[in-house]
Design a protein around this motif. Sequence first.
Motif, short mmCIF file in Angstrom:
data_model
loop_
_atom_site.label_atom_id
_atom_site.label_comp_id
_atom_site.label_asym_id
_atom_site.label_seq_id
_atom_site.Cartn_x
_atom_site.Cartn_y
_atom_site.Cartn_z
N ASP A 119 0.86 -1.18 0.00
CA ASP A 119 0.00 0.00 0.00
C ASP A 119 0.90 1.24 0.00
OD1 ASP A 119 0.97 0.20 2.60
OD2 ASP A 119 -0.93 -0.35 3.55
N ASP A 178 1.65 3.45 2.29
CA ASP A 178 2.56 3.55 3.44
C ASP A 178 3.69 2.54 3.33
OD1 ASP A 178 3.16 4.36 6.35
OD2 ASP A 178 2.89 2.18 6.52
N GLY A 179 3.37 1.30 2.92
CA GLY A 179 4.41 0.30 2.79
C GLY A 179 5.44 0.66 1.74
N ALA A 192 4.84 -1.00 13.73
CA ALA A 192 3.76 -1.25 12.77
C ALA A 192 3.67 -2.75 12.45
CB ALA A 192 3.99 -0.45 11.50
N GLU A 227 1.94 -4.50 15.31
CA GLU A 227 0.50 -4.24 15.23
C GLU A 227 -0.16 -5.19 14.23
OE1 GLU A 227 -0.22 -0.17 14.28
OE2 GLU A 227 0.83 0.60 16.06
N GLU A 228 0.49 -5.40 13.10
CA GLU A 228 -0.09 -6.25 12.07
C GLU A 228 -0.09 -7.71 12.51
OE1 GLU A 228 -2.45 -5.91 9.14
OE2 GLU A 228 -1.19 -4.16 9.59
N ARG A 288 -2.93 -8.49 14.88
CA ARG A 288 -4.23 -8.62 14.23
C ARG A 288 -4.52 -10.05 13.77
NH1 ARG A 288 -2.83 -3.35 11.81
NH2 ARG A 288 -4.14 -1.77 12.82
N LEU A 340 5.79 -6.54 6.84
CA LEU A 340 4.65 -5.64 7.05
C LEU A 340 3.80 -5.56 5.79
CD1 LEU A 340 3.11 -3.48 8.69
CD2 LEU A 340 4.77 -1.80 7.81
N ILE A 341 4.45 -5.40 4.65
CA ILE A 341 3.73 -5.32 3.38
C ILE A 341 2.92 -6.59 3.15
CG2 ILE A 341 4.04 -5.32 0.87
CD1 ILE A 341 6.45 -3.42 1.35
N ARG A 368 -0.11 -6.98 5.57
CA ARG A 368 -1.21 -6.09 5.23
C ARG A 368 -2.00 -6.61 4.03
NH1 ARG A 368 1.52 -0.06 6.07
NH2 ARG A 368 1.12 0.07 8.33
N ALA A 369 -1.36 -7.44 3.23
CA ALA A 369 -2.04 -8.06 2.07
C ALA A 369 -2.25 -9.55 2.32
CB ALA A 369 -1.21 -7.84 0.81
N LYS A 370 -2.44 -9.93 3.58
CA LYS A 370 -2.43 -11.35 3.95
C LYS A 370 -3.49 -12.18 3.25
CE LYS A 370 -4.91 -10.56 8.34
NZ LYS A 370 -4.82 -9.08 8.33
#
Length: 373
Positions: free
Chosen positions: A41, A43-44, A63, A66-67, A70, A264-265, A268-270
């Motif tokens: 995204d 930010d990534g 960050a 945090e991911e 989740r 992280l990238i 976020r697209a898991k």
Amino acid sequence: MRIPDFKLERYFAKWEFNAPHLLCTSDIEGWRMSEVLGLADGDGRERWERLTLGYTESTGLPALREEIARLYRGVGPEQVLTFSGAEEAVFVLMNVLLGPGDHAVVTWPGYQSLYEVARATGAEVTLLKLREEDGWALDVEAVKRELRPNTKLVVANFPHNPTGALPDAASWKALFALTEERGIHVLADEVYRLLEHDPRDTLPAGVELSGRGLSLGVMSKAFGLAGLRVGWLASRDAALLERCAAYKDYTTICNAAPSEVLSLIALRAKERVLARSREILARNLAVLDDFFARRADTFRWVRPRAGSVAFPKLLKPLPVAEFCQRLVDTEGVLLLPGDVYDFPGNHFRLGLGRTNMPDALARLERFCDTLEK
């Protein structure tokens, strides 16, 4: 610390980059760097472009924590500690939690570090044998029989490596109720979690079930990003995590900055990442179903319920180690003999997470034809 050679890793050190066809790997087909960056995204992408190759926070990129949090219900980023792979997390936790006079129970067959590192701390370890005739199921009553007044840790690896077994929900919850009652920590090795072949079989994470439950995760398996070397522990035991963080100062100190951002990238697209993994597994499982149906005179298997490995049995009067050696010599196909786990019964580990698995399987079938002549 003195510790025996890691038989599986020594085996792979010899063969992994020499055998042309790997039919025993435990990970999912690796992503290309360009593909991962394509998932980013805004930010990534900015984090990647502005990345400075200095030290990172020892507990992990905030960050990223945090991911990871989740992935679990009711877990905050402060309850996550990152490591350089799951292996480091195991090493640190065992050395923090165990020592001479302590006792641990560990499911077996399994990844050698789960019990050898515990033994190297001076603790006594009981291997809890999973049985093919039981479908490699978790027997909570068997766990209960092995517990002692000095038992401090139970290690339960599910989805299981190398069998692909998965407990039913009632047994899984019963394990945590039993250990919570006795004040025993549970290391839930969940590196294959989210690779259930039927998503309805996904179990609650260990950290969700008990204040003494620790969930071990990694980017290597379900996410297909073994080269990043990013793992973690999630736990609601703040004091234990703090001790692990302090011990980590003597191992890697911190993760590699590029690995953290790429993780992280991907997280976020898991959904897209996991969909790719599950598609590979579903396609390969269909091929394996046909193979084992046709080769029932040569092999027997308990079909895995989760993860990217299985543990079939060779039915021929030939030691499995010799079978594997002849296979790699003649066809260049690598299987992992059960001897590497010191496990009896002529079993071998088969990996189903690589896209070229059907080609390697065809070579295995050709080799089997030669045994029948």
